[in-house]
Each structure stands twice: as structure tokens, then as C-alpha cells.
Design a protein around this motif. Structure first.
Motif, PDB file in Angstrom:
ATOM      1  N   GLN A  81      40.142  11.827  -9.797  1.00  0.00           N
ATOM      2  CA  GLN A  81      39.195  12.392 -10.761  1.00  0.00           C
ATOM      3  C   GLN A  81      39.928  12.905 -11.997  1.00  0.00           C
ATOM      4  O   GLN A  81      39.474  12.718 -13.128  1.00  0.00           O
ATOM      5  N   ARG A 131      36.994  19.558 -15.957  1.00  0.00           N
ATOM      6  CA  ARG A 131      36.243  20.284 -14.935  1.00  0.00           C
ATOM      7  C   ARG A 131      36.910  21.606 -14.605  1.00  0.00           C
ATOM      8  O   ARG A 131      36.243  22.653 -14.555  1.00  0.00           O
ATOM      9  N   GLU A 154      27.613  16.216 -11.968  1.00  0.00           N
ATOM     10  CA  GLU A 154      28.468  16.340 -10.786  1.00  0.00           C
ATOM     11  C   GLU A 154      28.939  17.757 -10.480  1.00  0.00           C
ATOM     12  O   GLU A 154      29.522  17.974  -9.429  1.00  0.00           O
ATOM     13  N   TYR A 155      28.707  18.691 -11.396  1.00  0.00           N
ATOM     14  CA  TYR A 155      29.120  20.069 -11.099  1.00  0.00           C
ATOM     15  C   TYR A 155      27.916  20.996 -10.930  1.00  0.00           C
ATOM     16  O   TYR A 155      27.852  21.752  -9.957  1.00  0.00           O
ATOM     17  N   ASP A 215      25.989  21.386  -7.485  1.00  0.00           N
ATOM     18  CA  ASP A 215      26.587  22.104  -6.343  1.00  0.00           C
ATOM     19  C   ASP A 215      27.813  22.872  -6.830  1.00  0.00           C
ATOM     20  O   ASP A 215      28.950  22.510  -6.523  1.00  0.00           O
ATOM     21  N   LYS A 216      27.589  23.944  -7.575  1.00  0.00           N
ATOM     22  CA  LYS A 216      28.693  24.701  -8.146  1.00  0.00           C
ATOM     23  C   LYS A 216      29.594  25.287  -7.065  1.00  0.00           C
ATOM     24  O   LYS A 216      30.821  25.138  -7.098  1.00  0.00           O
ATOM     25  N   THR A 238      31.587  22.644  -5.168  1.00  0.00           N
ATOM     26  CA  THR A 238      32.675  22.065  -5.969  1.00  0.00           C
ATOM     27  C   THR A 238      33.842  23.028  -6.074  1.00  0.00           C
ATOM     28  O   THR A 238      35.006  22.643  -5.912  1.00  0.00           O
ATOM     29  N   ARG A 239      33.541  24.300  -6.351  1.00  0.00           N
ATOM     30  CA  ARG A 239      34.618  25.294  -6.469  1.00  0.00           C
ATOM     31  C   ARG A 239      35.367  25.439  -5.155  1.00  0.00           C
ATOM     32  O   ARG A 239      36.595  25.563  -5.130  1.00  0.00           O
ATOM     33  N   LEU A 293      37.649  22.424  -4.588  1.00  0.00           N
ATOM     34  CA  LEU A 293      38.816  22.381  -5.475  1.00  0.00           C
ATOM     35  C   LEU A 293      39.775  23.540  -5.243  1.00  0.00           C
ATOM     36  O   LEU A 293      40.992  23.361  -5.288  1.00  0.00           O
TER      37      LEU A 293
END
Length: 453
Positions: A279, A373, A405-406, A409-410, A413-414, A417
Motif C-alpha cells: 500500500q 494514509r 478505504e479509511y 473503518d477508522k 484501520t488504525r 496499522l
């Protein structure tokens, strides 16, 4: 910025104030704090009560943050705890406000049912004339009360109650009893329902500030340092031994390693490292394609890979370094040696499981600006500043990608990552396995130990 606002990527999650009662309470608190008022009938507020609409009306984006220090706040509802903090001058301010609200949620809920709560994040510095003054900021105290002074009044009533209980002849003190009755009319029963706010002092040892072009201060670590986003020479003398700027890549790498602040993505537990690296490679391609005038509207990962093949000879070193590491992570390709001077180096790291992980990820985001991102999630100020300077093609792609894409589903995603799984301790009666190559990586860093020059 209109595109970001429409997609909820800017000014998102603000609290909409529409009730005339709440508008009147806000105006009362605003006059109490600043001597100003708004003529607007509805507006949005952040966690601190700052409203971008009122800021525009007053032509003052710092009307609740004079000189960028000692941020004032207005609470109309405890729901503000979910809102962002706009125009942040210190990375710790939102964390402090949210912690204060959550710790005192029941009390604040009761207080804001009748009035606005106004307050300030107080420290001993009222103006930062020089970077050195930032080091005088060590403790933040939250001072808060309703505009009617309910908390202070309840404190006075509590002291009178204590006196009434302790003095032998208090039953015959008509003045004392009359004072208690009068104050109780204003506060209610403070014995059964105490009106007191807890957890109002916070340490501020490690933080980022927007002052002086952006400055990271790490004091509560084994080897302290200050890291400037601009030229470190412009800061003048600072009361700290190690001062770097973003050009001091090897020194920053050493700082992160010796303090245990960062870890390589390929060693992180519970994440798909290869997917994250691919990504990041897409973001590098998007940067190049935008500069070449390619149309990125609605671009998918397949489209970006096609663009990467088309412009392969122009792809920067960031791309090639990430690609080599992704090949190693996915199918055991040759181990790439990437030094701290390599443009891809900081793209391969994330914060370790430390108390200041958010601050470390903010620093890493600024050191790897093509990862749009991470820049958006970890360093909103740098993201908005960069977005304003990007070509239109990149702005369209970035806004579309983040919304698609963020935003959906915040939290997920956090966590994917930057989240950390609990460590799995080996049973004590089982001998440890023989060292593997990746165990060595864990001990000396992703590319071998970073050596001091």
C-alpha cells in the motif's frame, strides 16, 4: 479543502449546536472567557468548544487559544469528547481534554444540563517568545467551572459543612446556617451529589508543538532530544543536549533505537506487513503519477500498478526499497540492507508499544510524507498543509482513497496499522529455540544496528 470537508475528512465529527438554549449558554461562556460573543444561530464545535464558523465570524482562529498557549474550552455536552481538536498547537491538548471529560463525565453531565462549563488548560507559560520557553512547560492543570460558578460555590459550601460538623457550637451559629442554606439553593445537595472535578493535573514531558515551524520534545526517555521540522539552527540555544532536524536521519534513527521507540513493520505482531508495504508503494506511485499529470480519479490498486509499470524508470528510491522489503516479507526474497540514509528507511518503521506511540507515529509520518494514509491519521496539521500544495490529480486521488478505504473503518484501520498484540511469554520449563535470522533483526534493528558516527 472543500473536497475534504464534503467527504468528512476535515471538520468531521464536530458537534452541531442548533438549540437556542445551547447557543445562549455558549455565548455566556464565550463572554465569560473572552469578552466576545457570536451572532450565529447555529454552528459546530470541537472537543474544546472552538467553532470554525465563529472563528471566521470573529476573524480570529485562536479566539479560544490566545498566543497558542493555555487553551481555553467551552463544554456544552460531554459528547464533545468524541470530537477532534482543531488548530491544535500541542499534541497533548486533545488527550488531556478527553481524559478530563471521561474522568468527570457524570459530574460534567450534571453541570452541562443547566449551564455551560468554561475552563482553561493552564501552565506557567503565557507566551512562547522563544523555543527555549517551551521547555518551561511541564505540567498542565485543568481549571473549569460553570459560568455561574457552581463548582466554586460547591467548594465553599463543602468547607462550611466541614466547619459545621467540627465546631461544637455550630448548631447555634445562625449566620453559618444561613450561609449554608443560601449556597445550597445554588448547588443542591453536595453531600449526596458532590460537585467536584477530579484528575485536573497532567504531566507534559514528551510532546509536539506547532510553534516555531513544528518541534518534537522528548524529555521522558533514556536519551532526551528535540527534533525540529524546520532548520534546527533557527531555534537558538535550547536546554537540552541533543537537537536534530528532519535532515539528521541517522541521528534520529539512533535516537529511536536507543530509546526503544520504534519497531520495523516486518517484525510487528498480528499485522500483514507485506500488504502494508504494498500500500505504501501505491502511495509512492500516486505521487509520481500526479506529478506527471496522470488522471488518478477513481484509481484502483490495479490502476496504480499499471502506472508503476508504465513509469518504472522514474520510480524513486522509496519505491524500490519498499518493494525489496515486501518481497522478503511475502516470499522470502533476499534480505535488503536499507540504511537510515535510504529514502525508504522511515517508511518501514512504526511506533513500538510505548506510552508515547502516537507522538512517535506523528514523527514517523513527517519523516515519510508520501504515505498519505499515515500522514492523515497521525499528523493532520502536516497533512492539510501538504494537501494544499499537491497537484489537483493527487488531491482527488487522496480524498477518494481516504473516504473509500479509511472512513468506513477508522478504528479497524488504525488498529491494523499501529495496534500492538500482547506479548506471548514462553513457558519457563521449555528451552528457547535456536536463534533465527529474524531474532537477530529484533535485537539489532531491521537493517543491523544503527551506529553512531
Amino acid at each position: 479543502m472543500k473536497r475534504l470537508i464534503e467527504r468528512g475528512l476535515m471538520f468531521g465529527n464536530l458537534v452541531h449546536v442548533t438549540s437556542p438554549v445551547l447557543v445562549e449558554r455558549y455565548n455566556r461562556a464565550l463572554m465569560h472567557l473572552t469578552g466576545k460573543s457570536t451572532a450565529l444561530g447555529d454552528f459546530h464545535v470541537d472537543i474544546s468548544g472552538f467553532s470554525p464558523e465563529i472563528g471566521a465570524e470573529l476573524d480570529d482562529e485562536l479566539y479560544l487559544n490566545h498566543n497558542g498557549v493555555n487553551r481555553q474550552f467551552i463544554l456544552l455536552t460531554t459528547e464533545q469528547k468524541r470530537a477532534p481538536l482543531l488548530n491544535a498547537k500541542f499534541s497533548t491538548s486533545r488527550t488531556i481534554l478527553r481524559s478530563f471529560i471521561e474522568t468527570n463525565e457524570a459530574q460534567l453531565f450534571a453541570l452541562t444540563a443547566k449551564d455551560a462549563v468554561a475552563g482553561e488548560l493552564v501552565n506557567s507559560v503565557f507566551r512562547v517568545e522563544s523555543p527555549a520557553r517551551l521547555f518551561d512547560i511541564r505540567r498542565i492543570k485543568v481549571e473549569a467551572d460553570t459560568t455561574a460558578g457552581t463548582v466554586a460555590t460547591a467548594g465553599r459550601l463543602g468547607r462550611l459543612i466541614d466547619r459545621f460538623k467540627q465546631e461544637d457550637d455550630a448548631w447555634f451559629d445562625d449566620v453559618l446556617i444561613a450561609q449554608m442554606i443560601e449556597l445550597a439553593r445554588q448547588t443542591g445537595d453536595v453531600v449526596r451529589n458532590p460537585v467536584a472535578l477530579a484528575h485536573t493535573e497532567f504531566e507534559q514531558d514528551n510532546f509536539w508543538t506547532a510553534h516555531f515551524g513544528g518541534l518534537y520534545i522528548f524529555r521522558d526517555v533514556a536519551e532526551p532530544a528535540a527534533i525540529a521540522a524546520g532548520d534546527k539552527a533557527a531555534l537558538g540555544a535550547l536546554p537540552i543536549e541533543s537537537v536534530y532536524d528532519l535532515r539528521d536521519r541517522t541521528k534520529i534513527a539512533i535516537f529511536l533505537e536507543v530509546n526503544g521507540l520504534a519497531e520495523p513493520i516486518v517484525r510487528a505482531r498480528g499485522i500483514d506487513a507485506a500488504a502494508i508495504l504494498y500500500q505504501k508503494m501505491d502511495f509512492v506511485v500516486a505521487e509520481l503519477a500526479a506529478r506527471l499529470g496522470e488522471d488518478l480519479r477513481g484509481a484502483t490498486r490495479r490502476d496504480l500498478r499499471a502506472l508503476g509499470r508504465r513509469h518504472a524508470e522514474r520510480l524513486p528510491e522509496e519505491y524500490h526499497g519498499l518493494a525489496a522489503l515486501a518481497r522478503w516479507a511475502e516470499d522470502g526474497g533476499p534480505w535488503p540492507r536499507i540504511t537510515s540514509e535510504h529514502p525508504a528507511y522511515f517508511y518501514t518503521l512504526r511506533a513500538a508499544a510505548v506510552p508515547d506511540a502516537d507522538l512517535v507515529n506523528r514523527l514517523l509520518a513527517q519523516l515519510s510524507p508520501l504515505d498519505i494514509r499515515q500522514l492523515f491519521i497521525c499528523h493532520k496539521e502536516a497533512f492539510y498543509d501538504a494537501y494544499a500544495r499537491w497537484p489537483e490529480e493527487k488531491r482527488a486521488y487522496v480524498a477518494d482513497f481516504l473516504a473509500r478505504e479509511y472512513q468506513v473503518d477508522k478504528a479497524g484501520t488504525r488498529d491494523a496499522l499501529f495496534g500492538h498484540e500482547a506479548s506471548m511469554d514462553e513457558p519457563q520449563n521449555i528451552a528457547p529455540p535456536a536463534p533465527r535470522p529474524d531474532d537477530l533483526i529484533a535485537r539489532v534493528g531491521p537493517w543491523g544496528a544503527v551506529r553512531r558516527s
